[in-house]
Enzyme design. Structure first.
Site, PDB file in Angstrom:
ATOM      1  N   ARG A  36     -36.280  76.646  91.422  1.00  0.00           N
ATOM      2  CA  ARG A  36     -35.183  77.552  91.786  1.00  0.00           C
ATOM      3  C   ARG A  36     -34.549  77.156  93.112  1.00  0.00           C
ATOM      4  O   ARG A  36     -33.347  77.317  93.299  1.00  0.00           O
ATOM      5  CB  ARG A  36     -35.693  78.994  91.846  1.00  0.00           C
ATOM      6  CG  ARG A  36     -35.841  79.572  90.459  1.00  0.00           C
ATOM      7  CD  ARG A  36     -36.169  81.038  90.483  1.00  0.00           C
ATOM      8  NE  ARG A  36     -35.832  81.634  89.201  1.00  0.00           N
ATOM      9  CZ  ARG A  36     -36.418  82.724  88.692  1.00  0.00           C
ATOM     10  NH1 ARG A  36     -37.362  83.333  89.375  1.00  0.00           N
ATOM     11  NH2 ARG A  36     -36.038  83.198  87.533  1.00  0.00           N
ATOM     12  N   LYS A 193     -41.598  88.728  68.824  1.00  0.00           N
ATOM     13  CA  LYS A 193     -41.272  90.018  68.206  1.00  0.00           C
ATOM     14  C   LYS A 193     -39.793  90.243  67.948  1.00  0.00           C
ATOM     15  O   LYS A 193     -38.957  89.931  68.790  1.00  0.00           O
ATOM     16  CB  LYS A 193     -41.778  91.144  69.109  1.00  0.00           C
ATOM     17  CG  LYS A 193     -43.283  91.206  69.180  1.00  0.00           C
ATOM     18  CD  LYS A 193     -43.701  92.357  70.058  1.00  0.00           C
ATOM     19  CE  LYS A 193     -45.186  92.618  69.924  1.00  0.00           C
ATOM     20  NZ  LYS A 193     -45.600  93.702  70.828  1.00  0.00           N
ATOM     21  N   GLY A 350     -38.281  81.882  79.012  1.00  0.00           N
ATOM     22  CA  GLY A 350     -39.458  81.304  79.660  1.00  0.00           C
ATOM     23  C   GLY A 350     -40.264  80.407  78.748  1.00  0.00           C
ATOM     24  O   GLY A 350     -40.526  79.240  79.071  1.00  0.00           O
ATOM     25  N   GLY A 373     -33.967  87.050  81.815  1.00  0.00           N
ATOM     26  CA  GLY A 373     -33.344  88.299  81.377  1.00  0.00           C
ATOM     27  C   GLY A 373     -31.830  88.216  81.298  1.00  0.00           C
ATOM     28  O   GLY A 373     -31.222  88.715  80.351  1.00  0.00           O
TER      29      GLY A 373
HETATM   30  P1  ADP Z   1     -39.105  83.283  75.292  1.00  0.00           P
HETATM   31  O1  ADP Z   1     -40.038  83.499  76.458  1.00  0.00           O
HETATM   32  O2  ADP Z   1     -38.567  81.887  75.270  1.00  0.00           O
HETATM   33  O3  ADP Z   1     -38.012  84.320  75.206  1.00  0.00           O
HETATM   34  P2  ADP Z   1     -40.855  84.675  73.475  1.00  0.00           P
HETATM   35  O4  ADP Z   1     -41.643  85.197  74.620  1.00  0.00           O
HETATM   36  O5  ADP Z   1     -40.028  85.636  72.711  1.00  0.00           O
HETATM   37  O6  ADP Z   1     -39.961  83.431  73.940  1.00  0.00           O
HETATM   38  O7  ADP Z   1     -41.846  84.027  72.396  1.00  0.00           O
HETATM   39  C1  ADP Z   1     -42.827  83.099  72.699  1.00  0.00           C
HETATM   40  C2  ADP Z   1     -44.144  83.491  72.090  1.00  0.00           C
HETATM   41  O8  ADP Z   1     -44.070  83.663  70.681  1.00  0.00           O
HETATM   42  C3  ADP Z   1     -45.182  82.410  72.312  1.00  0.00           C
HETATM   43  O9  ADP Z   1     -46.237  82.967  73.069  1.00  0.00           O
HETATM   44  C4  ADP Z   1     -45.650  82.032  70.908  1.00  0.00           C
HETATM   45  O10 ADP Z   1     -47.031  81.782  70.814  1.00  0.00           O
HETATM   46  C5  ADP Z   1     -45.295  83.267  70.122  1.00  0.00           C
HETATM   47  N1  ADP Z   1     -45.212  82.970  68.697  1.00  0.00           N
HETATM   48  C6  ADP Z   1     -44.331  82.187  68.063  1.00  0.00           C
HETATM   49  N2  ADP Z   1     -44.580  82.126  66.744  1.00  0.00           N
HETATM   50  C7  ADP Z   1     -45.672  82.893  66.513  1.00  0.00           C
HETATM   51  C8  ADP Z   1     -46.405  83.252  65.338  1.00  0.00           C
HETATM   52  N3  ADP Z   1     -46.076  82.795  64.147  1.00  0.00           N
HETATM   53  N4  ADP Z   1     -47.469  84.067  65.498  1.00  0.00           N
HETATM   54  C9  ADP Z   1     -47.794  84.534  66.713  1.00  0.00           C
HETATM   55  N5  ADP Z   1     -47.133  84.253  67.849  1.00  0.00           N
HETATM   56  C10 ADP Z   1     -46.074  83.433  67.759  1.00  0.00           C
END
Ligand code: ADP
Ligand code: MG
Length: 392
Positions: A36, A193, A350, A373
Site C-alpha cells: 500500500r 458464499k 483479498g 470493500g
Molecule cells: P475474495 O476474498 O476474493 O472476495 P471470497 O472470500 O469470497 O473471495 O472467497 C474465497 C474463499 O472461498 C476461499 O477461502 C476458498 O477456499 C473458498 N471456496 C471457494 N470454493 C469453495 C468450495 N467449493 N467449498 C468451500 N470453500 C470454497
C-alpha cells in the site's frame, strides 16, 4: 471523467492535503508488507515535483474515535521514509504547527485520523478543522472511498479537490471494465458464499455477456436447480434468491456458466482423495471443492471470445491442492490473453488477488485492485461517497 487529477491543479507552493491508505500489516513494530505504501508513491512524488507540500492523512486500524497508542501511524514513518527516499515528518499533536513548519520538499504524515470521533462520523467540524491545514485536497485512497468519512467526503467539498494517481488508475480500470467496456464482457464470481455477493451478482447479470459462477456459491446455484450437493458448502436458504438471479440473467441475455462437472472429496484438506463427477452426481458423503476439466474448458472457450474480464472470487478451494486447478487454469489463460493484448482483465478481492498471485498470473492482468470493500461496492453498481465528493 468528471473528476480532476493532479494535472489540473496549480500545486506550486501549495499545501496539498492528501488522503492515502497506508493501513499496512505490522508485526513487532515493523511493516511486514509495504504494497500500500508503494502504491501511493507516484502521487507523493508528483506533488513534490510540482513544488507542492504533501500532507498525508490516513487511518490505521479501528481505534473507534479514541487515542489508542498501539494504533499510532508513527509506526509506518520509517517504511514510508525509506520508500520515498526522504525523511517523512510526523504530526501527532498540534497539526497546525507541524504544517506551518513544513518546508518545500518535505512530506508530513498526520496521526491516525480515526483517533478523532469526527472522522468516521463525517463531522463537518472535523472536516473544517482539517481544511485549515491545506490549500488543495487530493484523494488517493480508493480503498476508503466506499466510506463517507470526514477525510474522504466532507473535506473534499471544502477545498479544490482532485484524484491522486492511484485513485485515477483504479477509477480508469474499473470504468474500462464495467462502465464502457469492450464487449463481450465476462465476469467471474466465485468464493465462499452467495449471501456476501448477492448485490454483486444482481448488478453483473445486467451488465455482462457471460457470468461464470464458481466456488462455494456455485453449489447454492446447483442446489437451486434441485441437485443434491451432499456435504458441500451451500446456503440452502438462498436457493430462491439464486433462482431469481438466474431468471434476471435470462431476461438480460446474460449467459450464466455454472459447473457441469465438479471435483469432490470427503474432507477439506490438501491432497485429500478426490474424484471428478458430473455436477449432479456429488455423492451424499462428499463435498464439491473445485470445478472439473469440462467446466474449465467451457470457461476457456467463453474467455477466448471475450474482450474484457472482471473477476472476484476463486473458482474452488484454491488454498489447498489440487483444488486450485480450475482457478489456476482460468487465471493462466486470462494472463496469457492479457499479455497478448487480446483481453482487458481486472480483478479484485483479498482471496482473489492471493489466488492470482499463487497462479503467477497477477502480473499480467491489466489491473489488480487492492481495494477490497470499495472494489466490491463498485462492482455492485453503488455510488462511492469518496468518488462522488470528488465529482463535486
Ligand atoms: P475474495 O476474498 O476474493 O472476495 P471470497 O472470500 O469470497 O473471495 O472467497 C474465497 C474463499 O472461498 C476461499 O477461502 C476458498 O477456499 C473458498 N471456496 C471457494 N470454493 C469453495 C468450495 N467449493 N467449498 C468451500 N470453500 C470454497
Ligand atoms: Mg475473502
Amino acid at each position: 471523467m468528471a473528476w480532476k487529477t493532479l494535472d489540473d491543479m496549480q500545486l506550486a507552493g501549495k499545501r496539498v492535503l492528501t488522503r492515502v491508505d497506508v493501513n499496512v500489516p505490522v508485526a513487532d513494530g515493523v511493516v511486514t508488507d509495504d504494497t500500500r505504501i508503494q502504491r501511493i508513491l507516484p502521487t507523493v512524488r508528483d506533488i513534490l515535483a510540482a513544488g507542492g507540500k504533501p500532507i498525508l492523512m490516513a487511518h490505521f486500524g479501528r481505534p473507534k474515535g479514541k487515542v489508542v497508542p498501539e494504533m499510532s501511524l508513527r509506526v509506518v514513518v520509517p517504511a514510508l521514509s525509506k520508500a520515498l527516499g526522504c525523511e517523512v515528518k510526523f504530526a501527532d499533536g498540534n497539526y497546525g504547527a507541524a504544517v506551518d513548519a513544513l518546508a518545500e520538499g518535505e512530506v508530513l504524515l498526520l496521526e491516525n485520523l480515526r483517533f478523532n470521533p469526527g472522522e468516521e462520523k463525517n463531522a463537518p467540524e472535523f472536516a473544517a478543522r482539517l481544511a485549515t491545514l491545506g490549500d488543495i485536497y487530493c484523494n488517493d485512497a480508493f480503498s476508503a472511498a466506499h466510506r463517507a468519512h470526514a477525510s474522504t467526503e466532507a473535506l473534499a467539498r471544502l477545498l479544490p479537490a482532485c484524484a491522486g494517481r492511484l485513485m485515477q488508475a483504479e477509477l480508469s480500470a474499473l470504468e474500462g471494465a464495467l462502465g464502457t467496456p469492450k464487449r463481450p464482457v465476462m465476469a467471474v464470481v466465485g468464493g465462499a458464499k452467495v449471501s456476501t455477493k448477492l448485490e454483486l451478482l444482481g448488478n453483473l447479470v445486467e451488465k455482462v455477456d457471460h457470468l461464470v459462477i464458481g466456488g462455494g456459491m456455485a453449489n447454492t446455484f446447483l442446489a437451486a436447480q434441485g441437485i443434491d450437493v451432499g456435504k458441500s458448502l451451500a446456503e440452502h436458504e438462498m436457493t430462491d434468491t439464486a433462482r431469481d438471479i438466474l431468471a434476471k440473467a435470462k431476461a438480460a441475455n446474460c449467459n450464466v456458466i455454472l459447473p457441469s462437472d465438479v471435483v469432490v472429496a470427503r474432507e477439506f484438506a490438501a491432497n485429500a482423495a478426490n474424484e471428478t463427477v458430473a455436477a449432479d452426481a456429488c455423492p451424499a458423503d462428499a463435498m464439491i471443492l473445485d470445478a472439473g476439466p469440462e467446466s474449465v474448458a467451457t470457461i476457456a472457450e467463453a474467455l477466448a471470445n471475450s474482450k474484457t474480464l472482471i473477476w472476484n472470487g476463486p473458482l474452488g478451494a484454491f488454498e489447498i491442492q489440487p483444488f486450485d486447478a480450475a482457478t489456476n487454469a482460468a487465471a493462466k489463460q486470462a494472463a496469457e490473453l492479457s499479455r497478448a493484448g487480446k483481453l482487458i482483465s481486472v480483478a479484485g478481492g483479498g482471496d482473489t488477488v492471493a489466488a492470482l498471485n499463487k497462479a503467477d498470473a497477477a502480473k499480467d492482468f491489466t489491473y489488480i485492485s487492492t481495494a477490497g470493500g470499495a472494489f466490491l461496492e463498485w462492482m455492485e453498481g453503488k455510488t462511492l461517497p469518496g468518488v462522488a465528493a470528488l465529482e463535486g
